[in-house]
Scaffold this motif. Structure first.
Motif, mmCIF file in Angstrom:
data_model
loop_
_atom_site.group_PDB
_atom_site.id
_atom_site.type_symbol
_atom_site.label_atom_id
_atom_site.label_comp_id
_atom_site.label_asym_id
_atom_site.label_seq_id
_atom_site.Cartn_x
_atom_site.Cartn_y
_atom_site.Cartn_z
ATOM 1 N N ARG A 404 41.951 21.898 77.817
ATOM 2 C CA ARG A 404 40.774 22.750 77.605
ATOM 3 C C ARG A 404 39.604 21.957 77.030
ATOM 4 O O ARG A 404 38.469 22.101 77.446
ATOM 5 N N THR A 411 36.547 27.381 82.227
ATOM 6 C CA THR A 411 36.338 28.578 81.414
ATOM 7 C C THR A 411 37.661 29.039 80.809
ATOM 8 O O THR A 411 38.665 29.129 81.504
ATOM 9 N N CYS A 412 37.624 29.282 79.493
ATOM 10 C CA CYS A 412 38.834 29.699 78.789
ATOM 11 C C CYS A 412 38.570 30.929 77.944
ATOM 12 O O CYS A 412 37.426 31.240 77.628
ATOM 13 N N GLN A 413 39.630 31.628 77.583
ATOM 14 C CA GLN A 413 39.535 32.750 76.657
ATOM 15 C C GLN A 413 39.215 32.209 75.266
ATOM 16 O O GLN A 413 39.455 31.056 74.989
ATOM 17 N N SER A 414 38.738 33.102 74.393
ATOM 18 C CA SER A 414 38.399 32.654 73.043
ATOM 19 C C SER A 414 39.622 32.090 72.330
ATOM 20 O O SER A 414 39.522 31.182 71.518
ATOM 21 N N TRP A 415 40.822 32.587 72.656
ATOM 22 C CA TRP A 415 42.031 32.100 71.997
ATOM 23 C C TRP A 415 42.620 30.887 72.709
ATOM 24 O O TRP A 415 43.650 30.352 72.300
ATOM 25 N N CYS A 419 41.138 30.760 81.951
ATOM 26 C CA CYS A 419 40.814 31.929 82.777
ATOM 27 C C CYS A 419 41.055 31.607 84.239
ATOM 28 O O CYS A 419 40.652 30.540 84.726
ATOM 29 N N THR A 440 48.558 32.418 79.884
ATOM 30 C CA THR A 440 48.915 33.670 79.206
ATOM 31 C C THR A 440 49.251 33.527 77.726
ATOM 32 O O THR A 440 49.353 34.511 77.017
#
Lengths: 470, 296
Positions: A404, A411-415, A419, A440
């Motif tokens: 990441r 693009t990644c999730q905040s955690w 994505c 996940t």
């Protein structure tokens, strides 16, 4: 007995004996038992069980072949859509998948699909004289297209196997010195023997997949380097590699491990064995914080290493424990103690900086929270101490940050989860796909494999469209 | 290994197992306990920067150990590590000869040392730490710093890379605990004198834990930014296990992915020391069993 009768139970090693060895706990069906269990299947035309399988195994078809004693044929049906049947037959939570939809389960016991899958895969491996399907690729032109797979865990092996079967040239890059990812460092050998894992990895290699170990994508080179240096697509299956800790005082005392560290020392580095150099302290009382599948693996591993007492410390109640029922039962039978509604708030160290106990609060269950489980609430003034010389914090994991943080445009999730487009597995970077725990957060082997299947189809579609292949 | 005519390793899509064999191409004993290995590792050599480390595994029964890079050459496709044969892992590594392949080397790991033109940079190497300090000193010099190097060791035979460091440094000081070479005393004695005499903008200290800790203590009253390279116990080296946890500024960090360089004034040294010493008995037994022939 067959039709209408109860489900055949799985023979197991005796609990007292197995708690002291690393041999497989579940011994597998005999041929007679497998045939009997297969006979229970009603062979429903609508195949409800298949909808519960993340890798779409044609379950009635393989069970039907088993009824006819064609075990190799059964294994080949499974392998059409699942490259790792001996693993899935052992570690899938079938009760939430195929077996959940079994018609027999409505009034009695579902067909033991997982146990039958295991039997077929093991039978084929033990009787492999020319009976394996060869999966000769139909599109030899696809061999000109190269796919890089990051990580040799369940997601990566699935993507690699699926793409190799239809003709692509696939290379897996694994960060550790051995293959298998979480299947090797995470899952203990008493649940998944190393010979089985090695055999399944060899099978994927036999499909033409090349595996390079010791390559840390994100550090040794970047994802974009793969696309610039000859690969047509990349799959990121780097797993959930960042342990969650409690964040309470004293957590960095010696003798406090993450579940990952504990399991890696033993499963990957074999610290419990005399001839291996990686150290482990012989524990007396081990407290495992958490109650998921990883926590259960930690407790049972601790018993086998020689701990005198092993306790699960969990802030919610029995009903809320996220581990599979079967794993909780196994741990209990082997002698693990469950200290429920107990929340650690502080670790206590000795003069050498090693953990000697933890201060806990008694909890009680309040209203349901966002997860639907009743929220644990601290009982005022209920502080008490538990003495222990080893603590394993097994609270799950976040995705590993290496890719990441080193991949521009991802693009990644905040955690931290990557994505993806759920239908194709493609990330925000064209040609870069992802799946499994990297997307996940910590989940199951089979869900990672399911994601691998989606991504393999997505990669195939992407390459065909880009190069005009029908 | 297969390379293009310009010497750069082949494209990633054309890699072969042969091109990735970690073959030892040079071996030197720098002292009775200090060993240098130059190893074929083209992909690591291409990406390596000062301050980064590799994880090394010498074979089926070995530990994975972190070793910070002493040098690398992207054109030749090699990396160099210098290590003291003090534990079972380093002793096993020391047994590899020229032409042999080391079973597993991965990296480069960790964040590179933050290099910029600070002004005057003091780079301190203690014992085998000098091997890691050298590329940092070089990078600091190349960034335009006035570079002062201090090399310290218990005694003369443990002083390494003196000429190589002098070639980089604008000024160089040597200290030995017993006075057998250079100034008798500790690196902190030399450091204090330097800071008393001139404005120092950054200190980078790499060496044994007590040395780094005392460097931190020495620079703190002067308010000089001080960076240390930590080497706690590690297993995977990729952020997966958290065995290398260290408290820095009250926060838990994973040395492998958040470090290995940290602000020396923020490190919880007592905690680091006790975590490093936790397996002392087990490590001693493993070391002794190696010399006795195998098991731990």
């Amino acid at each position: 007995m067959a039709k209408g009768g109860p489900r055949n139970s799985m023979p197991q090693q005796d609990a007292a004996a197995r708690a002291k060895n690393f041999d497989e706990v579940a011994l597998g069906y005999s041929e007679a038992t497998a045939l009997d269990e297969a006979e229970r299947c009603l062979n429903c035309k609508t195949k409800p069980c298949v909808q519960g399988c993340p890798v779409n195994i044609d379950i009635p078809a393989f069970v039907d072949l088993m009824k006819q004693k064609d075990f190799a044929g059964a294994a080949n049906v499974i392998k059409k859509t699942n490259s790792l049947p001996a693993i899935c037959g052992r570690v899938c939570p079938q009760e939430n998948q195929c077996e959940k939809f079994c018609v027999l389960g409505k009034k009695g016991d579902a067909v033991a699909v997982g146990r039958l899958e295991r039997f077929a895969a093991d039978w084929q491996a033990a009787n492999s004289n020319g009976s394996k399907a060869s999966f000769k690729p139909e599109h030899s032109e696809l061999a000109n297209y190269k796919v890089a797979v990051v990580g040799s865990g369940p997601a990566g092996l699935t993507v690699a196997g699926d793409l190799a079967k239809i003709g692509y040239t696939v290379t897996i890059f694994e960060a550790l010195h051995k293959t298998g990812g979480v299947l090797r460092y995470g899952i203990p050998e008493f649940r998944l023997p190393r010979t089985i894992l090695d055999r399944e990895v060899e099978y994927v290699k036999s499909l033409g997949v090349t595996i390079f170990t010791d390559i840390i994508v994100g550090r040794t080179f970047k994802v974009e380097d793969l696309l610039e240096q000859g690969f047509d697509a990349v799959f990121v299956g780097s797993g959930a590699g960042a342990p969650k800790m409690l964040g309470i005082p004293g957590e960095n005392l010696s003798g406090i491990y993450s579940g990952n560290e504990w399991l890696t020392r033993i499963n990957l580095m074999r610290a419990h064995r005399r001839e291996y150099a990686t150290p482990i302290r012989m524990p007396k009382h081990v407290c495992v914080v958490g109650a998921g599948n990883t926590a259960m693996d930690c407790t049972r591993t601790a018993l086998r290493v020689g701990a005198e007492k092993v306790t699960i410390v969990y802030r919610r109640g029995r009903e809320e424990m996220p581990a599979r029922g079967e794993e909780i039962e196994n741990a209990e039978h082997e002698g693990v103690v469950f200290k429920l509604l107990t929340n650690p708030v502080k670790f206590i160290g000795d003069e050498k900086g090693a953990v000697k106990g933890m201060e806990c609060l008694q909890m009680e269950l309040g209203e349901p929270d966002a997860s639907g489980r009743r929220r644990p609430v601290a009982v005022q003034g209920s502080e008490f101490e538990i003495e222990c010389d080893t603590v394993i914090v097994a609270l799950g994991q976040n995705p590993n940050p290496l890719i990441r943080t080193t991949t521009d445009g991802l693009t990644c999730q905040s955690w931290g989860g990557i994505c993806i487009n759920e239908e194709t597995g493609m990330t925000s970077i064209p040609g870069v796909f992802a799946g499994g725990d990297a997307v996940t957060g910590e989940a199951t082997v089979i869900s990672a494999m399911g994601a691998g299947k989606v991504a393999a189809a997505g990669i195939d579609g992407y390459i065909r469209e880009k190069h005009g292949i029908s | 290994m297969s390379t293009h005519v310009d010497g750069s390793p082949c494209r990633l899509a054309d890699l072969t197992p042969d091109s990735l064999r970690n073959t030892v191409v040079r071996k030197e004993k720098l002292s009775p306990v200090l060993t240098l290995l130059e190893i074929n590792a083209p992909l690591i050599a291409r990406s390596a920067r000062a301050g980064q480390f590799v994880m090394v595994w010498s074979g089926e029964h070995s530990e994975r150990i972190p070793l910070t890079l002493s040098d690398w050459n992207a054109d030749k496709g090699t990396i160099t590590i210098i290590f003291q044969e003090v534990g079972r892992g380093t002793m096993e590594l020391g047994r590899f000869d020229i032409g042999q392949d080391i079973p597993s080397i991965s990296g480069p790991l960790g964040h590179p040392t933050e290099i910029e033109n600070y002004g005057t940079a003091v780079v301190i190497g203690g014992g085998v730490g000098t091997a890691i300090a050298r590329p940092v000193a070089l990078a600091m010099k190349n960034a335009g710093n006035h570079v002062i190097t201090i090399i310290g060791a218990r005694e003369k035979s443990l002083i390494i890379l003196e000429d190589e460091m002098r070639a980089i440094a604008d000024e160089q000081f040597i200290t030995t605990d017993d006075g057998s070479y250079g100034r008798k005393g500790l690196v902190t004695d030399a450091l204090k004198d330097i800071m008393d005499a001139q404005k120092v903008n950054i200190v980078v200290a790499i060496g044994p834990l007590p040395m780094m800790r005392f460097v931190a203590k020495t620079t703190e009253p002067y308010g000089v930014k001080t960076i240390v390279s930590l080497d706690p116990i590690m297993i995977d080296g990729t952020g997966m296990c958290g065995g290398c946890r260290v408290t820095v500024g009250g926060k838990t960090m994973f040395t492998c992915v958040d470090g290995p360089d940290f602000d020396a004034h923020q490190v919880d040294w007592d905690e680091l020391k006790s975590r490093k010493a936790f397996y002392f008995d087990e490590e001693k037994a493993a070391r002794e069993s190696l010399t006795a022939g195998g098991a731990k």
